[in-house]
Enzyme design. Structure first.
Site, PDB file in Angstrom:
ATOM      1  N   ARG A  23     -21.295  11.663 -24.586  1.00 22.58           N
ATOM      2  CA  ARG A  23     -21.435  12.315 -23.450  1.00 22.58           C
ATOM      3  C   ARG A  23     -19.941  12.219 -22.835  1.00 22.58           C
ATOM      4  O   ARG A  23     -19.369  13.270 -21.932  1.00 22.58           O
ATOM      5  CB  ARG A  23     -22.356  12.056 -22.378  1.00 22.58           C
ATOM      6  N   GLU A  28     -17.237   2.055 -12.260  1.00 25.20           N
ATOM      7  CA  GLU A  28     -17.201   2.195 -11.031  1.00 25.20           C
ATOM      8  C   GLU A  28     -15.798   1.778 -10.601  1.00 25.20           C
ATOM      9  O   GLU A  28     -15.029   0.830 -11.165  1.00 25.20           O
ATOM     10  CB  GLU A  28     -17.950   1.114 -10.503  1.00 25.20           C
ATOM     11  N   GLN A  46      -7.369   4.859   3.028  1.00 21.69           N
ATOM     12  CA  GLN A  46      -6.964   6.084   2.438  1.00 21.69           C
ATOM     13  C   GLN A  46      -6.799   6.275   1.040  1.00 21.69           C
ATOM     14  O   GLN A  46      -6.744   5.158   0.317  1.00 21.69           O
ATOM     15  CB  GLN A  46      -5.648   6.381   3.101  1.00 21.69           C
ATOM     16  N   ASP A  47      -7.175   7.430   0.556  1.00 21.95           N
ATOM     17  CA  ASP A  47      -7.129   7.504  -0.929  1.00 21.95           C
ATOM     18  C   ASP A  47      -6.144   8.455  -1.285  1.00 21.95           C
ATOM     19  O   ASP A  47      -6.192   9.621  -0.437  1.00 21.95           O
ATOM     20  CB  ASP A  47      -8.576   8.101  -1.625  1.00 21.95           C
ATOM     21  N   ASN A  48      -5.442   8.437  -2.151  1.00 20.62           N
ATOM     22  CA  ASN A  48      -4.180   9.294  -2.706  1.00 20.62           C
ATOM     23  C   ASN A  48      -4.525   9.639  -4.204  1.00 20.62           C
ATOM     24  O   ASN A  48      -4.813   8.664  -4.992  1.00 20.62           O
ATOM     25  CB  ASN A  48      -3.001   8.961  -2.379  1.00 20.62           C
ATOM     26  N   ARG A  58       8.109   8.128 -10.847  1.00 22.02           N
ATOM     27  CA  ARG A  58       8.137   8.077  -9.547  1.00 22.02           C
ATOM     28  C   ARG A  58       8.241   6.721  -8.923  1.00 22.02           C
ATOM     29  O   ARG A  58       7.892   5.634  -9.563  1.00 22.02           O
ATOM     30  CB  ARG A  58       6.561   8.466  -9.145  1.00 22.02           C
ATOM     31  N   HIS A  61       8.597   2.989  -4.459  1.00 22.97           N
ATOM     32  CA  HIS A  61       8.096   3.268  -3.341  1.00 22.97           C
ATOM     33  C   HIS A  61       7.641   2.087  -2.459  1.00 22.97           C
ATOM     34  O   HIS A  61       6.624   1.307  -3.352  1.00 22.97           O
ATOM     35  CB  HIS A  61       7.063   4.178  -3.316  1.00 22.97           C
ATOM     36  N   HIS A 115       6.339  -0.078  -5.636  1.00 28.73           N
ATOM     37  CA  HIS A 115       5.400   0.444  -6.676  1.00 28.73           C
ATOM     38  C   HIS A 115       6.349   1.801  -7.545  1.00 28.73           C
ATOM     39  O   HIS A 115       6.876   2.545  -6.811  1.00 28.73           O
ATOM     40  CB  HIS A 115       4.163   1.020  -6.270  1.00 28.73           C
ATOM     41  N   TYR A 128      -4.791   5.747  -5.950  1.00 23.04           N
ATOM     42  CA  TYR A 128      -4.669   4.974  -5.281  1.00 23.04           C
ATOM     43  C   TYR A 128      -5.399   4.801  -3.914  1.00 23.04           C
ATOM     44  O   TYR A 128      -5.434   5.826  -2.997  1.00 23.04           O
ATOM     45  CB  TYR A 128      -3.171   5.191  -4.460  1.00 23.04           C
TER      46      TYR A 128
END
Length: 179
Positions: A23, A28, A46-48, A58, A61, A115, A128
Site C-alpha cells: 500500500r 511516526e 513551528q513546522d516548515n 540551500r 542558514h 544548516h 523542519y
C-alpha cells in the site's frame, strides 16, 4: 526508533520505525515521549516545509537559539550541519549525511548549528520542526562554499539563490547569533 551518535555533542541522527508494504509506507515523524527518551527535550513550536528541485542548494542558514528536527518526506538530499558553538570541541566542523524518504532518518540539530542541503533527486520535500518562531532579525547565513569549512558537496552544477550566494564567509556575522 534508534539513536545514532554523530560525533558532535547533541547533534543526533534518528532512525525511525519505518513500515512499508504494497500500500505504501508509514512512520511516526514526531512522538514527544519517545524523543524525550532520546534526549530531545525541546518544545517544537513551528513546522516548515521546503520543496526543491534537483541540484538546488540551500544554505548555510541559521536562526538564533533555534533547534531543528529535519525529515525528508519525499526524495533525497545531501544534508549538512555546521557547528557554530564557540565552546564546542567540533566548532567550525561539519557533519553531512544523505537523507531520503525510502529509508527515513531524521537529523536533530540543537541551537548553534548552520544548516544546508542540496537536492539529489528530481524533487525533495523536507519538513523542519523548529524550536523557535522564524524571526528575520535573528537569522543569518554562511556562504555554502566557504573554504574554511570545505564541505564536500556531491554535485558540481548547483542552483543557488542570489541571497544564499551572497552570504559571508564564516566569522562575519554568526557570533551575534550563536552566542
Amino acid at each position: 526508533m534508534k539513536l545514532n551518535k554523530t560525533g558532535f555533542d547533541d547533534l543526533l541522527l534518528i532512525e525511525v520505525n519505518f513500515f512499508y508494504d504494497f500500500r505504501g509506507s508509514f512512520f511516526e515523524s514526531w512522538r514527544e515521549n519517545e524523543y524525550k527518551k532520546l534526549g530531545i527535550n525541546e518544545v517544537f513550536i513551528q513546522d516548515n516545509i521546503s520543496i526543491s528541485k534537483k541540484n538546488i542548494l540551500r544554505g548555510l542558514h541559521f536562526q538564533k537559539n533555534q533547534g531543528q528536527l529535519v525529515t525528508v518526506v519525499h526524495g533525497k538530499i545531501f544534508d549538512v550541519a555546521v557547528d557554530l558553538r564557540p565552546n564546542s570541541k567540533t566548532y567550525k566542523n561539519y557533519f553531512s549525511i544523505e537523507l531520503n524518504s525510502k529509508n527515513p532518518k531524521q537529523l536533530y540539530m540543537p541551537p548553534g548549528f548552520a544548516h544546508g542541503f542540496c537536492v539529489l533527486s528530481d524533487l525533495a520535500i523536507i519538513n523542519y520542526k523548529c524550536t523557535q518562531y522564524y524571526n528575520s532579525k535573528d537569522e543569518g547565513g554562511i556562504i555554502w562554499n566557504d573554504p574554511s569549512i570545505d564541505i564536500k558537496w556531491p554535485l558540481n552544477d548547483h542552483i543557488i539563490s542570489e541571497r544564499d550566494s551572497s552570504f559571508p564567509k564564516l566569522g562575519h556575522n554568526y557570533d551575534r547569533i550563536c552566542t
